[in-house]
Design an enzyme around this catalytic site. Structure first.
Site, mmCIF file in Angstrom:
data_model
loop_
_atom_site.group_PDB
_atom_site.id
_atom_site.type_symbol
_atom_site.label_atom_id
_atom_site.label_comp_id
_atom_site.label_asym_id
_atom_site.label_seq_id
_atom_site.Cartn_x
_atom_site.Cartn_y
_atom_site.Cartn_z
ATOM 1 N N GLY A 12 45.853 65.834 93.990
ATOM 2 C CA GLY A 12 45.095 64.769 94.636
ATOM 3 C C GLY A 12 45.959 63.994 95.609
ATOM 4 O O GLY A 12 46.976 64.480 96.109
ATOM 5 N N ARG A 13 45.560 62.755 95.851
ATOM 6 C CA ARG A 13 46.205 61.955 96.891
ATOM 7 C C ARG A 13 47.684 61.700 96.605
ATOM 8 O O ARG A 13 48.518 61.753 97.510
ATOM 9 C CB ARG A 13 45.461 60.627 97.051
ATOM 10 C CG ARG A 13 45.876 59.854 98.290
ATOM 11 C CD ARG A 13 44.951 58.693 98.557
ATOM 12 N NE ARG A 13 45.282 58.029 99.810
ATOM 13 C CZ ARG A 13 44.887 58.436 101.003
ATOM 14 N NH1 ARG A 13 44.134 59.516 101.102
ATOM 15 N NH2 ARG A 13 45.236 57.781 102.099
ATOM 16 N N ILE A 14 48.031 61.393 95.351
ATOM 17 C CA ILE A 14 49.419 61.105 95.013
ATOM 18 C C ILE A 14 50.287 62.337 95.221
ATOM 19 O O ILE A 14 51.363 62.262 95.831
ATOM 20 C CB ILE A 14 49.526 60.597 93.566
ATOM 21 C CG1 ILE A 14 48.843 59.240 93.439
ATOM 22 C CG2 ILE A 14 50.991 60.492 93.133
ATOM 23 C CD1 ILE A 14 48.686 58.753 92.003
ATOM 24 N N ARG A 68 49.106 60.693 83.014
ATOM 25 C CA ARG A 68 48.754 60.095 81.736
ATOM 26 C C ARG A 68 49.519 60.826 80.638
ATOM 27 O O ARG A 68 49.643 62.059 80.662
ATOM 28 C CB ARG A 68 47.245 60.183 81.467
ATOM 29 C CG ARG A 68 46.407 59.249 82.330
ATOM 30 C CD ARG A 68 46.660 57.785 81.981
ATOM 31 N NE ARG A 68 45.801 56.856 82.721
ATOM 32 C CZ ARG A 68 46.115 56.297 83.877
ATOM 33 N NH1 ARG A 68 47.281 56.594 84.454
ATOM 34 N NH2 ARG A 68 45.294 55.447 84.463
ATOM 35 N N GLU A 102 51.203 54.207 74.035
ATOM 36 C CA GLU A 102 51.779 53.112 74.806
ATOM 37 C C GLU A 102 51.252 51.773 74.279
ATOM 38 O O GLU A 102 50.059 51.681 73.963
ATOM 39 C CB GLU A 102 51.421 53.256 76.294
ATOM 40 C CG GLU A 102 51.986 54.510 76.931
ATOM 41 C CD GLU A 102 51.575 54.670 78.396
ATOM 42 O OE1 GLU A 102 50.857 53.781 78.918
ATOM 43 O OE2 GLU A 102 51.964 55.668 79.016
ATOM 44 N N HIS A 123 55.449 53.047 82.333
ATOM 45 C CA HIS A 123 54.139 53.108 82.998
ATOM 46 C C HIS A 123 54.054 52.056 84.109
ATOM 47 O O HIS A 123 53.104 51.261 84.171
ATOM 48 C CB HIS A 123 53.002 52.915 81.994
ATOM 49 C CG HIS A 123 51.699 53.491 82.465
ATOM 50 N ND1 HIS A 123 50.720 53.948 81.618
ATOM 51 C CD2 HIS A 123 51.196 53.688 83.727
ATOM 52 C CE1 HIS A 123 49.684 54.390 82.299
ATOM 53 N NE2 HIS A 123 49.944 54.245 83.594
ATOM 54 N N ALA A 174 54.815 53.045 87.531
ATOM 55 C CA ALA A 174 54.956 53.780 88.784
ATOM 56 C C ALA A 174 54.190 53.130 89.929
ATOM 57 O O ALA A 174 54.596 53.228 91.091
ATOM 58 C CB ALA A 174 54.493 55.227 88.614
#
Length: 333
Positions: A154-156, A236, A265, A284, A286
């Site tokens: 995807g975009r990332i 995730r 988490e 978590h 980022a």
């Protein structure tokens, strides 16, 4: 259009946000809801339910108590905290704003990758302990000219691919939802997951968490990877079977891992990954940067204005939804 902000990670709402929404006829109410019952009570008249905290307070049950809800907006990327299937069945669009965090998460992916392959954390610990150049006989991995595989494109992942341009790498990508031509436009070749894992020196995970991606990377997949390979997860935690990952790192199936996310988490103090020297961990974060708040607000406001104007949001987690028709409030009274 009435919007109910049911969780707000920032606590306060900037005046500029309220002013811009008001100028487009959007009425914004905010209340920190702690569970589905509170959401149903507070947002019963809202056309848009907005969560910018990534919380789990919107339950499948409470959706049935929101007869006017047309859209759920989740600021950020992941929608695994939302009852997407139930929303789709009810004709509720689930929108998100992945653009708000894409470049920041991509940069963090690069940071984790470089930290892992260059042994930066371990070298730092050695220097602080007075062990100058200890471990230098076991050199860090060279990045240039190697192969990197994207699990999810995807975009990332596409941002990461662009950032990797100067490293002259071969890029592979696995994503059932993205066609080969789109991947090729970003310099990657579409492959199946098994080929990606066996051929890659490094693999980065960018897939959303769904029923089909839960433990997508397990023991069988980790055993397919090369002994020097490094696995990076910024998606995730449950996409990776963490117990299998510990075995892989302990037994030398792979060379290292860099994780921004974990299965549980906040992390439990006895997490086995903490004892392993070939692991880099971050909590978590980022998506966090000095532009985090501005990006979250601006992309959310743009999406709300799109909805108010009758447009489909740019990013939709359930594109196959048939949007429900909600009567004007005056007609339903």
């Amino acid at each position: 259009m009435q919007v109910a902000l049911i969780r707000n990670i920032f606590g306060t709402i900037p005046e500029s946000v309220t002013h811009e929404l008001t100028s487009h006829g959007i009425v914004l109410d905010s209340h920190e809801c702690m569970n589905g019952d509170e959401v149903a009570a507070f947002a019963c008249d809202a056309e848009v339910i907005w969560d910018n905290a990534g919380s789990h307070v919107i339950s499948a049950e409470c959706l049935h108590q929101l007869p006017r809800c047309r859209v759920i907006l989740r600021t950020g990327s992941g929608t695994d905290n939302l009852p997407v299937k139930e929303a789709t069945a009810l004709g509720i669009i689930v929108a998100n704003t992945p653009e708000a965090i894409a470049e920041t998460v991509a940069e963090h992916t690069m940071a984790l990758l470089l930290a892992a392959v260059r042994n930066l954390v371990q070298y730092d610990r050695n220097v602080r302990a007075g062990k100058w150049r200890q471990g230098a006989s076991d050199p860090a991995t060279h990045l240039c000219g190697r192969t990197l595989g994207f699990v999810g494109f995807g975009r990332i992942a596409r941002c990461v691919a662009r950032m990797l341009g100067g490293f002259r790498m071969t890029l592979l990508a696995f994503d059932p939802n993205i066609d080969a031509s789109t991947m090729a436009e970003h310099g990657a070749r579409k492959v199946e997951l098994d080929e990606l894992l066996s051929a890659s020196d490094f693999a980065t995970i960018h897939t959303p968490l769904t029923n089909s991606t839960h433990h997508l990377i397990g023991e069988a997949q980790l055993k397919r990877m090369q002994p020097h390979a490094v696995l990076v997860n910024v998606a995730r935690g449950p996409v990776v079977d963490e117990a299998a990952l510990v075995r892989a790192l302990t037994n030398g199936w792979i060379g290292g891992a860099a994780m921004d996310v974990l299965e549980i988490e906040p992390a439990l103090p006895n997490n086995a990954l903490f004892t392993l020297p070939n692991v880099v961990l971050t909590p978590h974060i980022a998506s966090y940067s000095d532009q985090f708040a501005d990006q979250f607000w601006s992309h959310s406001v743009r999406t709300l204005i799109e909805i108010a104007h009758g447009d489909m949001p740019l990013w939709v987690a359930n594109p196959d939804v048939t949007p429900r028709q909600v009567p004007n409030k005056i007609d339903s009274d």
